[in-house]
Design an enzyme around this catalytic site. Sequence first.
Site, PDB file in Angstrom:
ATOM      1  CE  LYS A  68      -4.076   1.881   0.317  1.00  0.00           C
ATOM      2  NZ  LYS A  68      -3.741   2.701  -0.876  1.00  0.00           N
ATOM      3  CE  LYS A  92       3.493   6.873   6.387  1.00  0.00           C
ATOM      4  NZ  LYS A  92       3.293   7.801   5.247  1.00  0.00           N
ATOM      5  CE  LYS A 104       4.725   7.511  -1.398  1.00  0.00           C
ATOM      6  NZ  LYS A 104       3.986   7.891  -0.194  1.00  0.00           N
ATOM      7  CG  ASP A 144       3.142  10.934  -2.069  1.00  0.00           C
ATOM      8  OD1 ASP A 144       2.884  10.781  -0.867  1.00  0.00           O
ATOM      9  OD2 ASP A 144       4.226  11.387  -2.461  1.00  0.00           O
ATOM     10  CB  THR A 188      -2.799  13.227   5.138  1.00  0.00           C
ATOM     11  OG1 THR A 188      -3.000  12.140   4.234  1.00  0.00           O
ATOM     12  CG2 THR A 188      -1.353  13.277   5.561  1.00  0.00           C
ATOM     13  CG  ASN A 219      -4.550  16.163   0.580  1.00  0.00           C
ATOM     14  OD1 ASN A 219      -4.584  16.030   1.801  1.00  0.00           O
ATOM     15  ND2 ASN A 219      -5.302  15.433  -0.213  1.00  0.00           N
ATOM     16  CB  SER A 356      -5.915   4.639   1.818  1.00  0.00           C
ATOM     17  OG  SER A 356      -5.703   5.727   0.965  1.00  0.00           O
TER      18      SER A 356
HETATM   19  P1  NAD Z   1       0.320  18.349  -2.457  1.00  0.00           P
HETATM   20  O1  NAD Z   1       0.886  18.198  -3.811  1.00  0.00           O
HETATM   21  O2  NAD Z   1      -1.149  18.468  -2.285  1.00  0.00           O
HETATM   22  O3  NAD Z   1       0.976  19.632  -1.735  1.00  0.00           O
HETATM   23  C1  NAD Z   1       2.345  19.847  -1.679  1.00  0.00           C
HETATM   24  C2  NAD Z   1       2.562  21.265  -1.182  1.00  0.00           C
HETATM   25  O4  NAD Z   1       3.967  21.483  -1.012  1.00  0.00           O
HETATM   26  C3  NAD Z   1       2.080  22.337  -2.164  1.00  0.00           C
HETATM   27  O5  NAD Z   1       1.485  23.396  -1.437  1.00  0.00           O
HETATM   28  C4  NAD Z   1       3.365  22.816  -2.811  1.00  0.00           C
HETATM   29  O6  NAD Z   1       3.285  24.159  -3.295  1.00  0.00           O
HETATM   30  C5  NAD Z   1       4.314  22.722  -1.626  1.00  0.00           C
HETATM   31  N1  NAD Z   1       5.716  22.706  -2.016  1.00  0.00           N
HETATM   32  C6  NAD Z   1       6.303  22.054  -3.045  1.00  0.00           C
HETATM   33  N2  NAD Z   1       7.622  22.343  -3.079  1.00  0.00           N
HETATM   34  C7  NAD Z   1       7.850  23.170  -2.025  1.00  0.00           C
HETATM   35  C8  NAD Z   1       9.003  23.808  -1.511  1.00  0.00           C
HETATM   36  N3  NAD Z   1      10.197  23.642  -2.095  1.00  0.00           N
HETATM   37  N4  NAD Z   1       8.879  24.589  -0.408  1.00  0.00           N
HETATM   38  C9  NAD Z   1       7.663  24.756   0.178  1.00  0.00           C
HETATM   39  N5  NAD Z   1       6.545  24.181  -0.254  1.00  0.00           N
HETATM   40  C10 NAD Z   1       6.642  23.404  -1.347  1.00  0.00           C
HETATM   41  O7  NAD Z   1       0.928  17.133  -1.622  1.00  0.00           O
HETATM   42  P2  NAD Z   1       0.370  16.473  -0.297  1.00  0.00           P
HETATM   43  O8  NAD Z   1      -0.456  15.328  -0.696  1.00  0.00           O
HETATM   44  O9  NAD Z   1      -0.154  17.524   0.611  1.00  0.00           O
HETATM   45  O10 NAD Z   1       1.729  15.866   0.287  1.00  0.00           O
HETATM   46  C11 NAD Z   1       2.619  16.657   1.057  1.00  0.00           C
HETATM   47  C12 NAD Z   1       3.505  15.742   1.876  1.00  0.00           C
HETATM   48  O11 NAD Z   1       2.666  14.920   2.681  1.00  0.00           O
HETATM   49  C13 NAD Z   1       4.364  14.785   1.053  1.00  0.00           C
HETATM   50  O12 NAD Z   1       5.599  14.573   1.696  1.00  0.00           O
HETATM   51  C14 NAD Z   1       3.561  13.512   1.046  1.00  0.00           C
HETATM   52  O13 NAD Z   1       4.378  12.367   0.841  1.00  0.00           O
HETATM   53  C15 NAD Z   1       2.997  13.566   2.446  1.00  0.00           C
HETATM   54  N6  NAD Z   1       1.815  12.723   2.595  1.00  0.00           N
HETATM   55  C16 NAD Z   1       0.682  12.955   1.886  1.00  0.00           C
HETATM   56  C17 NAD Z   1      -0.413  12.107   2.049  1.00  0.00           C
HETATM   57  C18 NAD Z   1      -1.712  12.324   1.329  1.00  0.00           C
HETATM   58  O14 NAD Z   1      -2.662  11.581   1.615  1.00  0.00           O
HETATM   59  N7  NAD Z   1      -1.832  13.302   0.462  1.00  0.00           N
HETATM   60  C19 NAD Z   1      -0.337  11.039   2.948  1.00  0.00           C
HETATM   61  C20 NAD Z   1       0.836  10.856   3.686  1.00  0.00           C
HETATM   62  C21 NAD Z   1       1.904  11.707   3.487  1.00  0.00           C
END
Ligand code: NAD
Length: 429
Positions: A68, A92, A104, A144, A188, A219, A356
């Site tokens: 997953k 996790k 992944k 992601d 998340t 997100n 999920s």
């Molecule tokens: P997303 O694409 O929705 O958002 C990413 C955010 O990071 C955006 O606002 C983008 O502008 C910003 N960003 C990108 N580069 C940047 C930088 N250099 N400096 C500052 N901000 C920057 O992604 P997400 O789904 O919110 O995921 C964010 C993190 O959370 C990731 O590490 C992801 O692996 C982790 N995560 C997400 C989920 C999920 O369900 N979406 C679950 C677990 C972990």
Amino acid sequence: MASNAFERALARLDQAAEQVDIPPEALQRLHYPKAVLTVSIPVRRDDGSLEVFQGYRVQHSDLLGPGKGGLRFHPEVDLDEVKALAFWMTCKCAIMDLPYGGAKGGVAVDPKQLSMLEVERLSRGFIRQIADFIGPEVDIPAPDVYTNERIMGWMMDEYASVVRRRSPDVITGKPLALGGSQGRAGATGRGGYFCLRELARDRDWQPEKTTVAIHGFGNAGQSIARLLHEDGFKIVAVSDSGGGIYNENGLNIPQVINGKRAGSKVEDVYCKSSVCDQDDVETISNDKLLTLDVDVLIPAALDDVITENNANDIRARVILELANGPTTMEADKLLEEHEVTVIPDILANAGGVTVSYYEWVQNRSGDYWTEEKVDKRLEKRMRKQFAAVMELAKDLKVSFREAAYCLALKRLGAAAEALGTQALFNGKA
Ligand code: NAD
């Protein structure tokens, strides 16, 4: 120092393994990803030219269940990073006591340079290439960084064309209309919010006296911002790839979220506007945001943002890691010296994979839950596993991160032991 992201991730596991009594074979298994797939995805651009992108899917472990883990579209995606991310998913899912292993995937691409139709062709092309490798009982992808529910919907649809049957349970984080779950979009951030609330309770913190800075406003960042703001926490800074904004009295979070959305056009797959585009805001750099004097810092963007270069300048008392891998091992040591509490990614951002899992259960049973039911179940599970990690940290006198790895190792070790270890086969168990 270990040379690549996967080896660096494993180093943390080895450190934790010294604290728990698990068969060495369990550790040995976790040092090798179960399966690795690299694919090339030819995509026809809108101008008629052809571009070929590299994509990866890694199944790290299936000791506790099918793989997953999310799919990432980002220019810096490479195989070692995907292996590290798959390994973190194994940990996790074990910490959250979910019947899943870790996996992944990702594509090395800057999706913001593609039109919506090109993103659709890329998403469908990627799924066609990995369709034989994934499946509802084998490996289940999810969103992601820079992939979202629309992309999950396209991928599910393409998978159905390849296998010639509808299988909504092959992918999670789908739109509600295509079998998604209530509550998945904000899960998340919500999971991280439950962790922080538990910690605040333990430390007797008052929300209105607690300041927060959030690095990354997608997100995960937006959903925790909304919940903390509703509780009265003072969110003084947020940022995205375009930079950050700051207000010492606290930002009006619903207004910031609406402003960011209003700047996006319907034809954009991604939000192309930045929080900095809004009127009357004080802007700050992303680097500055990370070192603000706040109670809680929430990295919610990318990995390796807190390193040995800036760890000594971090002034937050607590770091809640919503991003995966935002803190390097070297930075961890410095933060520990400064008594900064880090709630690690493998616990803090586990709300996403938990819902999920609920989505997958609903798809398989055909019985769909209300948002209230999803949120309640998430809260119960997050609080239970947060308490288990906190208790272990206190018992073993180790950091939250080490305790979280220890908990994962205990559960993975028990599964490895059930399959038989050297002691069993030598008649000593
Ligand atoms: P997303 O694409 O929705 O958002 C990413 C955010 O990071 C955006 O606002 C983008 O502008 C910003 N960003 C990108 N580069 C940047 C930088 N250099 N400096 C500052 N901000 C920057 O992604 P997400 O789904 O919110 O995921 C964010 C993190 O959370 C990731 O590490 C992801 O692996 C982790 N995560 C997400 C989920 C999920 O369900 N979406 C679950 C677990 C972990």
